[in-house]
Motif scaffolding. Structure first.
Motif, mmCIF file in Angstrom:
data_model
loop_
_atom_site.group_PDB
_atom_site.id
_atom_site.type_symbol
_atom_site.label_atom_id
_atom_site.label_comp_id
_atom_site.label_asym_id
_atom_site.label_seq_id
_atom_site.Cartn_x
_atom_site.Cartn_y
_atom_site.Cartn_z
ATOM 1 N N PRO A 96 2.483 -6.660 1.404
ATOM 2 C CA PRO A 96 3.643 -7.266 0.737
ATOM 3 C C PRO A 96 3.427 -7.657 -0.714
ATOM 4 O O PRO A 96 4.341 -7.550 -1.516
ATOM 5 N N HIS A 97 2.217 -8.102 -1.095
ATOM 6 C CA HIS A 97 2.016 -8.574 -2.456
ATOM 7 C C HIS A 97 1.279 -7.566 -3.321
ATOM 8 O O HIS A 97 0.916 -7.860 -4.467
ATOM 9 N N ALA A 98 1.062 -6.368 -2.796
ATOM 10 C CA ALA A 98 0.317 -5.375 -3.562
ATOM 11 C C ALA A 98 1.225 -4.716 -4.609
ATOM 12 O O ALA A 98 2.443 -4.757 -4.489
ATOM 13 N N PRO A 99 0.648 -4.108 -5.640
ATOM 14 C CA PRO A 99 1.476 -3.405 -6.627
ATOM 15 C C PRO A 99 2.254 -2.270 -5.970
ATOM 16 O O PRO A 99 1.824 -1.674 -4.979
ATOM 17 N N ARG A 100 3.405 -1.963 -6.555
ATOM 18 C CA ARG A 100 4.243 -0.914 -5.994
ATOM 19 C C ARG A 100 3.566 0.436 -6.153
ATOM 20 O O ARG A 100 3.011 0.757 -7.198
ATOM 21 N N ARG A 101 3.613 1.243 -5.099
ATOM 22 C CA ARG A 101 3.121 2.617 -5.168
ATOM 23 C C ARG A 101 4.193 3.506 -4.555
ATOM 24 O O ARG A 101 4.436 3.476 -3.348
ATOM 25 N N ASP A 102 4.841 4.305 -5.382
ATOM 26 C CA ASP A 102 5.898 5.185 -4.919
ATOM 27 C C ASP A 102 5.387 6.608 -4.782
ATOM 28 O O ASP A 102 4.477 7.044 -5.506
ATOM 29 N N VAL A 103 5.974 7.344 -3.834
ATOM 30 C CA VAL A 103 5.742 8.779 -3.707
ATOM 31 C C VAL A 103 6.959 9.482 -4.281
ATOM 32 O O VAL A 103 8.100 9.189 -3.900
ATOM 33 N N LEU A 104 6.746 10.396 -5.217
ATOM 34 C CA LEU A 104 7.831 11.115 -5.862
ATOM 35 C C LEU A 104 8.079 12.431 -5.149
ATOM 36 O O LEU A 104 7.133 13.194 -4.897
#
Length: 828
Positions: A757-765
């Motif tokens: 929940p508090h980790a940096p955002r990591r998106d898959v494109l």
């Protein structure tokens, strides 16, 4: 006040009787004037259109056998320098337009004409508030088959006839009539009709209303040849006629009846309408019908709403230029709140919070201040100057009178408002005056043009809108000039504010506030609506009146607090509201204030507590130190006050909403063709939640089920849309497998890692063949508790107005010689 009156029994057709060749619908509750009624002491007045009728008789329509068509033949053409023109045969709702509103079209025979010039020479058409133009046409053109199509006008006309309105009889007669930018709440009683309501008369009662015949929404329906309106009073000794008038189209017949003879009694007021020779077009409207309890010293509540007034650009709040001497005087006579914030960085949600005391998302279930007071017989009026305060955005809701103009000058607003207020000599009155001047385009007169800004830089016009500024990337010199023009308009509005404040009595309750501030490149942006920065949220709030202490307070204050404060001042407290009564003393220094709902871009939610602000945007969570606005984000810690869990809870409580973990899907790029994407999720989906852009436009269209998701990507989609898929496994770190198909082919599965929940955002494109790029990742979605309504800032019929005001970045140019004309404010 308890509103007496029996609910109309069953609200259904009980009988049909021919009267003057008109079929009547009868709806009744078998009322008799002598029937036993519960008497309330003391009554305080009533709005008749808000009471349940005890007897109601209506005709099915006032058009006879004529259908309501969606098209009108255009025959009255006359030559002009550029072509031909004919009167516009429908009543518009937009404040202005020079291109066809949504759904309007024009045909010559089987040919639908373009509404703008094309590459091929030929005739094209345009439209304004009053005329339809055939540009490039000659008198030799055969216009005998010209037809204007306007489905929205036809829909509004159908609303005026019971047999096509799809409404109960009671809902049918409760109506808002709009003529030339003025809207009134009241009762629509097409002749022949009768309506009776039971009322407990207050001390010194007067019945006030205005009766008029409404013009048809479409000119192919005949106008009325006249009708009669009457007012009757039933009491325990019988009935008598109190008033009557023969109405012609365009007339406005005032009703002002002294009912003191029956003060304190339970009576029934009956409104009657009868046709002249026939009832075609006899749409009689009683505007703002109410029973007022007149007083020698009536109560008055006046709200001055100054659009786009940033607190730290007012001398009342310490600015080093004398921009607001009038506001400073008012503040010295009452309470000035130095730590006040709006709920949103643009007008519509802010207005809704300010007039309800509820969160903007609760608008559909909220009661406005005007509705509360008008239901007790108060005179209520609003004078507005922003498209977001107009009828398509429900600005008139609750107001007995609602006046709206395009970019009106502050002195004109104040003059009209004071004329209205002075006319309510003995009535309790609620008045809201909206001053638009500090909002773009800056239109201050010559008297204020050089106060804080010099001559226009080379290449810059005197009046400009947001798109021009965003496109130019102005130099620091131009930025300073734009800022000076803003200050000019603040002073112009403040001068008018001073005139109004001086005209009020000391005992009147006066509240001055703004809806949001303005950015001048402090965070790389301009204007408002795009972020939750302090320069957009910090606003002035000043209160003056009987019992209001003279002081300066720095406790946390919100626009949500205005209505609770006013109701408490009137001895009408409502503890169920979301705001607090500011006259009860300082609010808690640790109070958390909700902010959010931007106009542009993807959703943002935030909460401000002390000198900390927590925000969620694009799946990222940020904690900011407001005491150092240029500093970096604060790190998360394990201490409760600094933990992400703590701030998530503060955010949810402040917004009265639930914050849920989700699979977040966002996009970027432009889709050059429509496309669909199939996803198979490893974990079941509970449901999906849309977060549409307030300005509308194309969006992702998901179809979610426990086994998977279909996402449709429309052509031209720009990616300003989020969809959240809720799953019980997303509360902790997990992995979701996505199988995406493009047409008939299936790509290799991709794994989306949902972080802690508090980790940096990591998106898959995930790129798509049509050019759009989807981003999958963890997210949190804020879902309002209970029923809610989205705050939408777009109405297709107002596209022109939204473009001209700079809200839409529409690249389509204005038609030649049809440039938008600003309201003549006698400023040049």
């Amino acid at each position: 006040m308890h509103q007496r009156g029996a609910t109309v029994a069953s609200q259904c057709l009980l009988s049909r009787t021919p009267v003057n060749a008109v079929i009547l619908f009868f709806v009744t509750s078998c009322f008799t004037p002598e029937s036993s009624q519960v008497r309330l002491t003391p009554p305080s007045g009533a709005a008749l259109d808000l009471l349940d009728p005890v007897d109601l008789t209506l005709p099915p329509n006032t058009r006879g056998d004529l259908p309501v068509r969606e098209q009108v033949d255009l025959t009255d053409w006359r030559p002009t320098a550029d072509g031909l023109e004919a009167p516009l045969p429908s009543l518009p709702r937009a404040l202005f337009f020079h291109r066809p509103p949504e759904g309007m079209s024009l045909s010559l025979g089987e040919t639908r004409l373009p509404s703008h010039p094309t590459e091929e020479p030929g005739v094209w058409w345009s439209v304004s508030q009053t005329v339809v133009r055939l540009n490039g046409a000659s008198e030799s053109l055969d216009v005998g088959s010209a037809v204007l199509h306007h489905p929205l006008a036809a829909e509004r006309e159908r609303r005026r006839h019971l047999d096509s309105a799809s409404l109960s009889p009671v809902d049918f007669v409760r109506y808002q009539a709009t003529v030339h930018g003025e809207t009134a709440a009241g009762l629509l009683l097409p002749a022949p009709a009768r309506l009776s309501v039971a009322v407990d008369l207050p001390p010194h009662p007067r019945l006030r209303a205005t009766a008029r015949l409404l013009p048809p929404e479409l000119a192919d329906l005949p106008a009325s040849d006249g009708a009669r309106a009457e007012v009757w009073l039933h009491h325990d000794r019988g009935a008598q006629q109190l008033w009557s008038a023969d109405l012609s189209l365009g007339d406005a017949a005032p009703v002002d009846l002294d009912l003191t003879r029956w003060a304190g009694q339970s009576v029934t007021i009956e409104l009657r309408t009868t046709p002249k020779s026939n009832n075609i077009g006899d749409q009689v409207f009683f505007a703002d019908p109410r029973i007022a309890s007149t007083r020698s010293e009536p109560r008055r509540v006046v709200l001055i709403f100054i659009d786009t007034l940033r607190a730290d650009r007012t001398s009342a709040y310490g600015f080093d230029l004398d921009t607001t001497p009038a506001l400073s005087r008012i503040a010295s006579q009452g309470t000035r709140f130095t730590n006040a914030r709006s709920v949103a960085p643009w007008t519509l949600p802010s207005y809704r919070a300010a007039v309800t005391g509820r969160h903007p998302h609760a608008w559909g279930d909220a009661t406005t201040l005007a509705e509360r007071l008008r239901s007790q017989g108060w005179a209520t009026a609003m004078f507005a100057g922003n498209v977001y305060l107009s009828r398509p955005f429900e600005g008139p809701r609750g107001w007995g009178e609602h006046h709206v103009a395009r970019d009106p000058a502050a002195p004109d607003q104040v003059r009209e408002a004071l004329a209205w207020l002075n006319a309510q000599e003995h009535d309790d009155a609620l008045l809201l005056v909206h001053l638009m001047d500090p909002h773009l385009p800056y239109l201050e007169p010559a008297s204020h043009r050089d106060r804080f800004a010099g001559p226009a830089p080379q290449g810059w016009p005197e009046a400009f809108t947001r798109p021009r500024v965003l496109a130019e990337d102005p130099t620091p010199e131009v930025q300073a000039w734009i800022h000076g023009r803003y200050l000019n308009n603040i002073r112009y509005a403040d001068d008018a504010l001073g005139v109004l404040a001086e005209a009020l009595r000391p005992e009147d309750l006066l509240l001055v506030f703004s809806d949001h501030g303005e950015e001048f490149w402090e965070h790389g942006g301009f204007e408002h609506g795009h972020s939750l920065a302090e320069e957009l949220l910090r606003i002035p709030v000043v209160i003056r009146g009987a019992g209001v202490p003279v002081e300066v307070r720095d406790d946390p204050v919100s626009l949500l607090d205005l209505v609770p404060t006013i109701l408490a001042w009137l001895d009408l407290p409502d503890p169920s509201l979301d705001g607090q009564n500011l006259l009860a003393g300082p609010t808690s220094a640790t109070r958390a204030l909700p902010v959010g709902e931007p106009l542009y871009g993807l959703p943002r939610w935030g909460v401000v507590r002390g000198d900390r602000a927590f925000q969620i945007h694009r799946g990222e969570e940020r904690l900011l130190d407001l005491s150092d606005p240029t500093g970096p984000e604060l790190p998360w810690s394990d201490q409760s006050e600094g933990s992400v869990t703590h701030w998530r809870g503060e955010l949810a409580r402040a917004h009265k909403a639930t914050l849920l973990p989700s699979l977040r899907v966002q996009g970027s790029g432009r889709a050059h063709a429509p496309e669909s994407l199939a996803l198979t999720l490893q974990d079941p989906i509970v449901h999906e939640h849309h977060l549409p852009s307030p300005l509308g436009g194309d969006r992702l269209v998901p179809n979610a089920s426990p086994g998977g998701v279909q996402i449709a990507i429309p052509q031209g989609w720009l990616g300003v849309h989020e969809v959240h898929f809720l799953s019980p496994t997303l509360a902790k770190a997990s992995t979701i497998q996505i199988d995406h198909r493009r047409g008939e082919s299936t790509a290799s599965p991709q794994l989306v890692e949902i972080p802690a929940p508090h980790a940096p955002r990591r998106d898959v494109l995930v790129p798509t063949p049509a050019g759009a790029i989807l981003q999958f990742g963890a997210g949190l979605v804020l879902i309002p508790d209970g029923a809610s309504a989205a705050t939408v800032g777009f109405d297709p019929e107002l596209r022109d107005m939204l473009r001209a005001s700079g809200y839409l970045l529409d690249p389509e140019p204005d038609p030649p010689s049809q440039a938008v004309e600003r309201t003549d404010r006698a400023r040049r």
